[in-house]
Design an enzyme around this catalytic site. Structure first.
Site, mmCIF file in Angstrom:
data_model
loop_
_atom_site.group_PDB
_atom_site.id
_atom_site.type_symbol
_atom_site.label_atom_id
_atom_site.label_comp_id
_atom_site.label_asym_id
_atom_site.label_seq_id
_atom_site.Cartn_x
_atom_site.Cartn_y
_atom_site.Cartn_z
ATOM 1 N N SER A 140 0.760 -1.157 -0.119
ATOM 2 C CA SER A 140 -0.155 0.024 -0.117
ATOM 3 C C SER A 140 1.126 1.241 -0.085
ATOM 4 O O SER A 140 2.179 0.991 0.586
ATOM 5 C CB SER A 140 -0.774 -0.141 1.338
ATOM 6 O OG SER A 140 -1.558 1.197 1.501
ATOM 7 N N TYR A 153 -1.438 -0.608 10.546
ATOM 8 C CA TYR A 153 -1.524 -0.752 9.076
ATOM 9 C C TYR A 153 -0.037 -0.274 8.444
ATOM 10 O O TYR A 153 0.343 -0.815 7.783
ATOM 11 C CB TYR A 153 -2.872 -0.121 8.527
ATOM 12 C CG TYR A 153 -3.082 -0.560 6.771
ATOM 13 C CD1 TYR A 153 -3.291 -1.768 6.501
ATOM 14 C CD2 TYR A 153 -2.858 0.558 6.080
ATOM 15 C CE1 TYR A 153 -3.554 -1.998 5.404
ATOM 16 C CE2 TYR A 153 -3.116 0.344 4.660
ATOM 17 C CZ TYR A 153 -3.593 -1.077 4.360
ATOM 18 O OH TYR A 153 -3.668 -1.504 2.847
HETATM 19 N N1 LIG Z 1 -8.923 -1.040 -0.353
HETATM 20 C C1 LIG Z 1 -7.702 0.004 -0.430
HETATM 21 O O1 LIG Z 1 -7.819 1.124 -0.279
HETATM 22 C C2 LIG Z 1 -6.250 -0.724 -0.414
HETATM 23 C C3 LIG Z 1 -5.231 0.036 -0.892
HETATM 24 C C4 LIG Z 1 -3.879 -0.550 -0.883
HETATM 25 C C5 LIG Z 1 -3.756 -1.732 -0.479
HETATM 26 N N2 LIG Z 1 -4.720 -2.540 -0.038
HETATM 27 C C6 LIG Z 1 -4.533 -3.997 0.105
HETATM 28 O O2 LIG Z 1 -4.962 -4.718 -0.847
HETATM 29 C C7 LIG Z 1 -5.281 -5.998 -0.176
HETATM 30 C C8 LIG Z 1 -6.598 -6.476 -0.172
HETATM 31 O O3 LIG Z 1 -7.462 -5.441 0.300
HETATM 32 P P1 LIG Z 1 -8.796 -5.012 -0.119
HETATM 33 O O4 LIG Z 1 -9.229 -3.743 -0.363
HETATM 34 O O5 LIG Z 1 -9.280 -6.169 -1.317
HETATM 35 O O6 LIG Z 1 -9.673 -5.507 0.970
HETATM 36 P P2 LIG Z 1 -11.040 -6.604 1.346
HETATM 37 O O7 LIG Z 1 -12.092 -6.165 0.103
HETATM 38 O O8 LIG Z 1 -11.366 -6.188 2.782
HETATM 39 O O9 LIG Z 1 -10.420 -7.983 1.307
HETATM 40 C C9 LIG Z 1 -9.432 -8.528 2.343
HETATM 41 C C10 LIG Z 1 -9.350 -9.966 2.056
HETATM 42 O O10 LIG Z 1 -8.335 -10.494 2.907
HETATM 43 C C11 LIG Z 1 -8.882 -11.612 3.472
HETATM 44 N N3 LIG Z 1 -8.390 -11.879 4.799
HETATM 45 C C12 LIG Z 1 -8.214 -10.961 5.899
HETATM 46 N N4 LIG Z 1 -7.635 -11.519 6.781
HETATM 47 C C13 LIG Z 1 -7.199 -12.819 6.573
HETATM 48 C C14 LIG Z 1 -6.876 -14.064 7.106
HETATM 49 N N5 LIG Z 1 -6.131 -13.588 8.506
HETATM 50 N N6 LIG Z 1 -6.376 -14.826 6.403
HETATM 51 C C15 LIG Z 1 -6.812 -15.009 5.236
HETATM 52 N N7 LIG Z 1 -7.434 -14.173 4.522
HETATM 53 C C16 LIG Z 1 -7.865 -12.903 5.026
HETATM 54 C C17 LIG Z 1 -10.313 -11.614 3.508
HETATM 55 O O11 LIG Z 1 -11.262 -12.521 3.562
HETATM 56 P P3 LIG Z 1 -11.749 -13.122 5.060
HETATM 57 O O12 LIG Z 1 -12.061 -12.183 5.868
HETATM 58 O O13 LIG Z 1 -12.878 -14.063 4.607
HETATM 59 O O14 LIG Z 1 -10.593 -14.110 5.602
HETATM 60 C C18 LIG Z 1 -10.636 -10.707 1.886
HETATM 61 O O15 LIG Z 1 -10.592 -11.884 1.186
HETATM 62 C C19 LIG Z 1 -4.763 -5.778 1.570
HETATM 63 O O16 LIG Z 1 -3.602 -6.470 1.873
HETATM 64 C C20 LIG Z 1 -4.748 -4.185 1.614
HETATM 65 O O17 LIG Z 1 -3.970 -3.940 2.575
HETATM 66 C C21 LIG Z 1 -5.887 -2.040 -0.005
#
Ligand SMILES: NC(=O)c1ccc[n+]([C@@H]2O[C@H](COP(=O)([O-])OP(=O)(O)OC[C@H]3O[C@@H](n4cnc5c(N)ncnc54)[C@H](OP(=O)(O)O)[C@@H]3O)[C@@H](O)[C@H]2O)c1
Length: 237
Positions: A140, A153
């Site tokens: 990120s 985070y």
């Molecule tokens: N959204 C943003 O603005 C943004 C920006 C930069 C980077 N990111 C990064 O992108 C990645 C994906 O984020 P997203 O935005 O797509 O979030 P999201 O929609 O909340 O998805 C998060 C995913 O991670 C899984 N997860 C969480 N904890 C877990 C665990 N302990 N074991 C296995 N799976 C787990 C969740 O499934 P379950 O809860 O079912 O396990 C879900 O599939 C993350 O690393 C986040 O930090 C996001």
């Protein structure tokens, strides 16, 4: 583009992970979907299958070493190899340090940083044995920029960036490529728990990040992409 490639994607049940799994499957990869909630993974797998792709659902808590070891072993039993690991799972928390819950803080670090270490740790032996592989870590912009009320985070993502650089150095001579993909804000359920979050309509879409990850995964041999930063058109929101 990814024909005959086997890709494990963590956090594949929604958001960036699900979009990446769909993009990889459309590029003919066989995708292994890993996150904790089986029902959400099945929904994502059905989307992929309806689209003509192949997906294997392996519910996994990627903060637990035994569970990750099982994920890797079951993938090898099913397909015999692992070509690509996308370390994408992660959670956020939005608390000032003084008010923060130590358990939540620790869990955020575990879901973003420990998970990246554990999944890399267990896919590496089979990748090293084949002298081939690719690990793509979804970090990120928070790895580089300080955001108030995001200490766990930011610390986890900065730690994961350092880890990514060390890993890249360790496997550079082994034909294993390691890349950090660092997005700015993305319109996903990630933001659901933040009161007064930035405008979702101004954010990147999960498909933008998925296309970036696919781009990294399809680079020709003979080059390594160390890091890619992608931001919404207006920059950091
Ligand atoms: N959204 C943003 O603005 C943004 C920006 C930069 C980077 N990111 C990064 O992108 C990645 C994906 O984020 P997203 O935005 O797509 O979030 P999201 O929609 O909340 O998805 C998060 C995913 O991670 C899984 N997860 C969480 N904890 C877990 C665990 N302990 N074991 C296995 N799976 C787990 C969740 O499934 P379950 O809860 O079912 O396990 C879900 O599939 C993350 O690393 C986040 O930090 C996001």
């Amino acid at each position: 583009m990814l024909k005959d490639k086997i890709a494990i994607i963590t956090g594949a049940s929604r958001g960036i992970g699900r979009a990446t799994a769909l993009a990889f499957a459309r590029a003919d990869a066989k995708v292994v979907l890993a996150s904790r909630t089986e029902q959400d993974l099945e929904t994502a797998a059905n989307l992929i299958r309806t689209d003509g792709g192949e997906a294997l659902v392996l519910p996994t808590d990627v903060t637990r070493a035994k569970a990750v070891e099982t994920l890797v072993n079951r993938t090898l039993e099913a397909y015999g190899q692992i070509d690509i690991l996308v370390n994408n799972a992660g959670t956020g928390s939005f608390e000032m340090v003084a008010d923060s819950d130590p358990e939540v803080w620790t869990q955020v670090v575990a879901s973003n940083l420990k998970s990246t270490y554990l999944c890399s740790r267990y896919v590496l032996p089979p990748m090293l044995a084949r002298q081939s592989g690719q690990i793509i870590n979804v970090l990120s912009i928070a790895a580089k920029v300080a955001f108030k009320a995001s200490s766990a985070y930011c610390a986890a993502k900065a730690g994961a960036l350092a880890f990514t650089k060390v890993l890249a150095e360790e496997v550079r001579g082994e034909n294993i490529r390691v890349t950090a993909v660092s997005p700015g804000s993305v319109d996903t359920p990630f933001w659901a728990e933040m009161e007064g979050h930035p405008d979702l309509t101004l954010m990147l879409k999960p498909e933008h990040v998925a296309e970036t990850i696919l781009f990294v995964a399809t680079q020709p041999a003979g080059m390594v992409t160390d890091e890619i930063v992608v931001t919404p058109p207006l920059g950091i929101l």
